[in-house]
Design an enzyme around this catalytic site. Structure first.
Site, PDB file in Angstrom:
ATOM      1  N   ASP A 286      47.510  19.079  19.095  1.00 25.80           N
ATOM      2  CA  ASP A 286      46.249  19.085  18.357  1.00 25.80           C
ATOM      3  C   ASP A 286      46.299  20.257  17.384  1.00 25.80           C
ATOM      4  O   ASP A 286      46.380  21.421  17.804  1.00 25.80           O
ATOM      5  CB  ASP A 286      45.062  19.241  19.304  1.00 25.80           C
ATOM      6  CG  ASP A 286      44.849  18.020  20.175  1.00 25.80           C
ATOM      7  OD1 ASP A 286      45.304  16.925  19.782  1.00 25.80           O
ATOM      8  OD2 ASP A 286      44.249  18.153  21.259  1.00 25.80           O
ATOM      9  N   ASP A 444      38.707   6.922  21.815  1.00 23.30           N
ATOM     10  CA  ASP A 444      38.101   8.072  22.502  1.00 23.30           C
ATOM     11  C   ASP A 444      36.835   7.635  23.243  1.00 23.30           C
ATOM     12  O   ASP A 444      35.723   7.794  22.737  1.00 23.30           O
ATOM     13  CB  ASP A 444      37.738   9.165  21.496  1.00 23.30           C
ATOM     14  CG  ASP A 444      38.943   9.733  20.779  1.00 23.30           C
ATOM     15  OD1 ASP A 444      39.947   9.996  21.454  1.00 23.30           O
ATOM     16  OD2 ASP A 444      38.883   9.914  19.548  1.00 23.30           O
TER      17      ASP A 444
END
Length: 589
Positions: A286, A444
């Site tokens: 990330d 998600d």
């Protein structure tokens, strides 16, 4: 590798983004400038290939890149092996080549169209008829066959008897065929000498099948439902369906064998016991800008990436290029970059992230995925950019796959409402141009507990562990914008919709499990991996080697992804693979 016609592709790629000018299908040549040949027209049905043990050497590799995918990886691999690169522009450059590599990328029809229009097809016939050293990669192999069923039938070069057809997903095998699979060597292939029962990386939806008519060409096969042709050799002519430039040390040894016959590199692949498609272990980075403006690798706790301190700074776990290189050395099967805050308003203006891709791809020879902000957008000056233009720049910077998140959710919602595929969504456009194997959809969701499955219109399941109030059921509500906004669509419905719209793979996260280290949400992974016929990557929650074994044995996940436990060195990648191997799970070593 389904794609749009070349003319349509050109209309996207030639807009003013300073892309390299489009030219014929990627063709790489290793040549000596002193050699000259003349162009001849050759009938594809009357070629005779004579075996030859002659070898030669050179130092210049010429790449012709028409922009349809990530050819940068091959450039980097060739440079890594010590060769310089030039661009070939005419059929005569093919005929003057000492060694010719054809890294076909994109759709069969568009590649053939370019070859024919530029006279490259005749040059290839002449070159191969003379038993000159040739290596076709992926589509570069497929084009040697008689024709393809991809958006067809479409005629190929007709050098090898046989048809290129789509994998059959009705037998339970997921299409595209993505991942590290084993080769069954059929005969002396010369360039595969160092493979040694190791896995190589495949990513394709179409393949050619061995038959009595082409058996003299087949040097190895691979099993994925059925045995398909993994490589060919006849004399000095070679072709591989897999990607050596993405197959780690094994792939580099194959390229080295072709470019420098009878020579060995200083590092040979470790002997393995590859027998089938391996489960993949993926390292995720990330990436975001911290408060000082530096691009760092971070990790969220249920998507919160800030430290719980007085300063409340962004959690900094390292530099992206360095970490990617380390994970490659550690044995990661893929590396995924997710830009979680960058280029929200101007994706192509995020030069640091593009530089991360370019630098990482110079020394990381496994697949790279990038996600974050890939969509249609208009900049502050009113200039419109299509999602294909954005994706093109990532592919040209070194990405093999792109990941789409929020934009795919909106597209799926619209599709489920209208039941019409408009072809205008980012997912549909990029899949049509580059093929669905190049498009990952990141989901998600968060778990919402229910007393009854009838309490919601979306797919609900009985959960393994009851909710806080004893609820026995739950549905998984999808979110957008990094989990900050709930949407009226379930993970099950979203997964089914994006598969129909052109996704080739699903990255399945879980907000509830993110950063908790208690294991993947097995209920969720099983639900989605059973619902679709494309590969599913399990993500969120890994905290121990046992969690990887659990998700692979209790669901149909094709891969498992982790971030924090790798960044913090709590669980090394080789420990994960060692445990899986010990428990009888096939992995690449």
């Amino acid at each position: 590798m389904e794609g749009m016609p070349y003319a349509s592709f050109t209309s996207f790629a030639t807009k003013s983004l300073s892309f390299a000018s489009l030219s014929p299908s990627p063709i790489v040549t290793l040549r000596q400038k002193s050699q000259k040949n003349t162009l001849k027209s050759v009938s594809p049905r009357k070629l005779v290939i004579c075996a030859s043990s002659a070898s030669s050497s050179g130092s210049v590799v010429t790449l012709l890149d028409y922009g349809a995918g990530n050819v940068r990886s091959l450039r980097n691999a060739i440079r890594y092996l010590g060769f310089e690169i030039e661009d070939v522009q005419t059929p005569k450059d093919i005929l003057n080549a000492e060694r010719l590599i054809f890294p076909g990328v994109g759709a069969f029809a568009s590649a053939m169209d370019v070859l024919v229009k530029t006279g490259m097809d005749e040059a290839l016939h002449t070159y191969i008829k003379n038993d000159r050293p040739f290596l076709g990669i992926c589509l570069g192999l497929q084009l040697l066959f008689e024709y393809s069923e991809e958006n067809g039938p479409v005629n190929g070069l007709g050098l090898i008897p046989g048809v290129v057809g789509r994998f059959n997903s009705s037998n339970g095998f997921r299409v595209p065929h993505i991942g590290w699979n084993a080769l069954q060597i059929a005969k002396d292939s010369e360039i595969l000498e160092d493979v040694g029962d190791q896995h190589v990386y495949f990513v394709h939806s179409y393949r050619a099948m061995p038959s009595d008519d082409n058996k003299e060409w087949v040097s190895s096969t691979c099993n994925y439902g059925d045995d398909f042709i993994a490589s060919i050799r006849r004399g000095n002519v070679h072709g591989v369906q897999f990607h050596p430039e993405k197959s780690g040390d094994v792939g580099l040894s194959i390229l080295r064998r072709f470019l420098q016959p009878n020579s060995r590199g200083t590092k040979n692949p470790t002997q393995g016991k590859a027998s089938k498609l391996a489960k993949r272990v993926i390292a995720c980075l990330d990436v975001r800008t911290n408060d000082k403006g530096d691009l760092v690798v971070t990790k969220g706790d249920q998507y919160d990436v800030r430290e719980h301190t007085k300063e409340n700074e962004v959690r900094n776990l390292g530099k992206p290029v360095e970490l990617a290189g380390q994970y490659y050395k550690d044995g990661a099967d893929e590396v995924s970059f997710l830009n979680i805050t960058g280029f929200r308003d101007f994706p192509l203006g995020d030069l640091p992230m593009l530089q991360v891709l370019r630098h990482a791809s110079e020394n990381v020879f496994v697949p790279l995925t990038v996600g974050g902000g890939i969509r249609d957008f208009t900049d502050a000056n009113g200039r419109y950019y299509s999602s294909v233009e954005v994706a093109s720049e990532y592919f040209r910077s070194g990405a093999d796959k792109i990941s789409i998140g929020s934009d795919a959710v909106y597209a799926a919602e619209e599709y489920l409402k209208s039941k019409v595929k408009t072809g205008k969504s980012s997912l549909e456009q990029i899949s049509r141009v580059y093929g669905n194997q190049a498009v990952v959809v990141s989901i998600d969701p968060r778990r919402v507990y229910l007393k009854s499955p009838n309490d919601v219109e979306f797919k609900a399941i009985r959960v393994t562990k009851p909710g806080p109030n004893g609820e026995e059921y739950a549905w998984y509500q999808c979110t957008v914008n990094g989990g900050r906004e709930d949407r009226p669509i379930g993970a099950y419905e979203l997964a089914k919709a994006v598969e129909e719209l052109g996704a080739g793979e699903i990255l399945l996260n879980c907000i509830d499990c993110d950063g908790q280290g208690k294991g993947f949400d097995i209920d969720l992974v099983k639900l989605i991996s059973d619902a679709v016929s494309i590969p599913v990557i399990a993500s969120s929650g890994a905290g121990a080697v046992e969690h990887f074994y659990e998700v692979f044995t209790k669901s149909n996940a094709s891969a498992a992804l982790a971030a924090g436990i790798f960044h913090r060195k709590e669980v090394p990648i080789q420990s994960v693979k060692g445990h899986l191997l010990k428990e009888g799970i096939e992995v690449r070593i």
